[in-house]
Scaffold this motif. Structure first.
Motif, mmCIF file in Angstrom:
data_model
loop_
_atom_site.group_PDB
_atom_site.id
_atom_site.type_symbol
_atom_site.label_atom_id
_atom_site.label_comp_id
_atom_site.label_asym_id
_atom_site.label_seq_id
_atom_site.Cartn_x
_atom_site.Cartn_y
_atom_site.Cartn_z
ATOM 1 N N HIS A 163 -11.939 4.892 1.343
ATOM 2 C CA HIS A 163 -11.281 4.426 0.096
ATOM 3 C C HIS A 163 -10.168 3.458 0.454
ATOM 4 C CE1 HIS A 163 -7.953 7.481 0.623
ATOM 5 N NE2 HIS A 163 -7.277 6.541 -0.005
ATOM 6 N N THR A 164 -9.833 2.618 -0.518
ATOM 7 C CA THR A 164 -8.669 1.761 -0.389
ATOM 8 C C THR A 164 -8.013 1.643 -1.752
ATOM 9 O OG1 THR A 164 -7.830 -0.343 0.489
ATOM 10 C CG2 THR A 164 -9.872 -0.430 -0.813
ATOM 11 N N ALA A 165 -6.706 1.411 -1.762
ATOM 12 C CA ALA A 165 -5.949 1.613 -2.996
ATOM 13 C C ALA A 165 -6.346 3.008 -3.493
ATOM 14 C CB ALA A 165 -6.227 0.499 -4.001
ATOM 15 N N ASN A 193 4.361 7.392 -3.751
ATOM 16 C CA ASN A 193 4.397 6.151 -2.962
ATOM 17 C C ASN A 193 5.644 5.339 -3.298
ATOM 18 O OD1 ASN A 193 1.954 6.620 -1.600
ATOM 19 N ND2 ASN A 193 0.757 5.681 -3.242
ATOM 20 N N GLY A 207 -4.112 -0.008 2.479
ATOM 21 C CA GLY A 207 -4.397 1.001 3.489
ATOM 22 C C GLY A 207 -5.870 1.366 3.368
ATOM 23 N N GLY A 228 -8.379 5.074 3.636
ATOM 24 C CA GLY A 228 -8.487 6.495 3.955
ATOM 25 C C GLY A 228 -9.665 6.762 4.877
ATOM 26 N N ARG A 248 -4.549 9.263 -10.198
ATOM 27 C CA ARG A 248 -3.969 8.018 -9.672
ATOM 28 C C ARG A 248 -3.999 6.919 -10.702
ATOM 29 N NH1 ARG A 248 -4.182 7.953 -3.934
ATOM 30 N NH2 ARG A 248 -4.370 10.094 -3.156
ATOM 31 N N ARG A 300 0.174 7.795 -6.836
ATOM 32 C CA ARG A 300 -0.168 9.136 -7.292
ATOM 33 C C ARG A 300 0.626 9.363 -8.572
ATOM 34 N NH1 ARG A 300 0.650 10.494 -1.622
ATOM 35 N NH2 ARG A 300 -0.821 9.197 -0.470
ATOM 36 N N SER A 304 0.833 -1.197 0.000
ATOM 37 C CA SER A 304 0.000 0.000 0.000
ATOM 38 C C SER A 304 0.870 1.251 0.000
ATOM 39 C CB SER A 304 -0.917 0.013 1.223
ATOM 40 O OG SER A 304 -0.158 0.161 2.394
ATOM 41 N N GLY A 305 0.230 2.343 -0.380
ATOM 42 C CA GLY A 305 0.900 3.637 -0.351
ATOM 43 C C GLY A 305 0.539 4.369 0.927
ATOM 44 N N GLY A 306 0.618 5.696 0.880
ATOM 45 C CA GLY A 306 0.315 6.490 2.057
ATOM 46 C C GLY A 306 1.445 6.487 3.075
ATOM 47 N N ARG A 307 1.130 7.025 4.252
ATOM 48 C CA ARG A 307 2.148 7.204 5.294
ATOM 49 C C ARG A 307 2.241 6.015 6.258
ATOM 50 N NH1 ARG A 307 -0.878 11.555 4.844
ATOM 51 N NH2 ARG A 307 -2.101 10.959 6.654
ATOM 52 N N THR A 308 1.184 5.250 6.394
ATOM 53 C CA THR A 308 1.148 4.195 7.420
ATOM 54 C C THR A 308 2.259 3.152 7.290
ATOM 55 O OG1 THR A 308 -1.217 4.496 7.730
ATOM 56 C CG2 THR A 308 -0.310 2.382 8.428
ATOM 57 N N PRO A 309 2.571 2.671 6.077
ATOM 58 C CA PRO A 309 3.445 1.489 5.998
ATOM 59 C C PRO A 309 4.948 1.721 6.163
ATOM 60 C CG PRO A 309 2.637 2.040 3.802
ATOM 61 C CD PRO A 309 2.009 3.002 4.744
HETATM 62 O O1 LIG Z 1 -1.833 6.500 -2.320
HETATM 63 C C1 LIG Z 1 -2.527 6.406 -1.309
HETATM 64 O O2 LIG Z 1 -2.952 7.365 -0.658
HETATM 65 C C2 LIG Z 1 -2.875 5.060 -0.781
HETATM 66 O O3 LIG Z 1 -2.556 3.996 -1.345
HETATM 67 C C3 LIG Z 1 -4.132 5.087 -0.016
HETATM 68 O O4 LIG Z 1 -5.067 4.110 -0.318
HETATM 69 C C4 LIG Z 1 -3.685 5.003 1.426
HETATM 70 O O5 LIG Z 1 -3.338 3.663 1.734
HETATM 71 C C5 LIG Z 1 -4.752 5.513 2.334
HETATM 72 O O6 LIG Z 1 -5.137 6.812 1.894
HETATM 73 C C6 LIG Z 1 -4.198 5.618 3.763
HETATM 74 O O7 LIG Z 1 -3.142 6.552 3.760
HETATM 75 P P1 LIG Z 1 -2.328 6.847 5.113
HETATM 76 O O8 LIG Z 1 -1.595 5.581 5.418
HETATM 77 O O9 LIG Z 1 -1.397 7.981 4.737
HETATM 78 O O10 LIG Z 1 -3.356 7.207 6.160
#
Ligand SMILES: O=C(O)[C@H](O)[C@@H](O)[C@H](O)[C@H](O)COP(=O)(O)O
Length: 232
Positions: free
Chosen positions: A139-141, A81, A133, A135, A172, A71, A41-46
């Motif tokens: 949303h996911t992906a 990501n 992840g 949001g 995206r 993105r 997954s993207g975002g900040r969590t991983p």
């Molecule tokens: O490109 C992205 O934003 C993600 O892939 C998205 O699906 C992400 O997993 C969620 O928005 C959670 O994002 P956070 O981990 O930053 O809360």
């Protein structure tokens, strides 16, 4: 298959336990089929989990990796990501893995979609493990509620789809819902009480499918193992 919840006392423990789970899934795939593939997954969590995973002692030369979504920005962009993956996961032992980039030099994901589709077609399918992840809008992906391409991306037989999120920045590219659902093991990686409550709501609401949160639509479509890894 039912959804299994795994809850941890801290994000650090979550990161290490999830990294170990993913490493074991990849090692099992290599033992069974000589190769393994994962979409992360993207975002900040991983980021913290990526660092722990990068140090795992598995045969990374037999692992193919990509992102579940991206993105449409240059890899050097702070919102990329792929940049997060290259800085935190494709290091240490995991530097030996093959990474398939989900972006190209095309101006938009719609223009780049065919090239990315061809690239992803070289990845062993189905994915052995796929990390999602979520949001705050469910949303996911990059399957966003209200996105004009959402229904097409949920029904497509292609591997990827181009999406214009209604509010999130950047257009995206995303794995389509059927591609995600085919993965052998799907793991939702979330933190915080808010996301836990939202996921519970999404999973228990009684709404027509097109009105459901995308995370619910995805999890309902997953035929294989599905897990939630969570910490406060
Ligand atoms: O490109 C992205 O934003 C993600 O892939 C998205 O699906 C992400 O997993 C969620 O928005 C959670 O994002 P956070 O981990 O930053 O809360």
């Amino acid at each position: 298959m039912s959804l299994q919840w795994h809850e941890y006392a801290s994000k650090d423990e979550l990161d290490h336990q999830l990294a170990e789970t993913i490493a074991q899934a990849l090692a099992a795939a290599i033992a069974a089929r000589g190769q393994a593939s994962a979409a992360v997954s993207g975002g900040r969590t991983p980021a913290g989990m990526f660092k722990a995973l990068s140090e795992k002692d598995i045969d990374w030369s037999r692992v193919s990796l990509t992102l579940v979504d991206e993105r449409w920005v240059p890899v050097a962009h702070a919102d990329s990501n792929e940049r997060t993956v290259r800085q935190n996961l494709l290091v240490n032992r995991a530097a030996a893995a093959r990474f398939v980039s989900p972006v190209s030099a095309a101006d938009t994901p719609h223009a780049g979609q065919a090239e990315i589709e061809a690239r992803f077609a070289t990845l062993p399918q189905p994915f052995d493990v796929l990390i999602l992840g979520m949001g705050d809008d469910g949303h996911t992906a990059s399957l966003f509620p209200e996105a004009p391409e959402l229904e097409a991306a949920c029904a497509s037989t292609a591997l990827v789809a181009a999406v214009t999120p209604p509010v999130a920045p950047h257009r995206r590219i995303t794995l389509t819902l059927p591609t995600i659902a085919k993965a052998r093991e799907v793991i939702v990686h979330i933190t915080g009480e808010g996301k836990k409550a939202l996921l519970h709501t999404a999973l228990t609401e009684d709404k027509p499918v097109t009105a459901q949160y995308p995370i619910r639509r995805v999890l309902d479509a997953v035929a294989g193992e599905k897990h939630v890894f969570w910490a406060a």
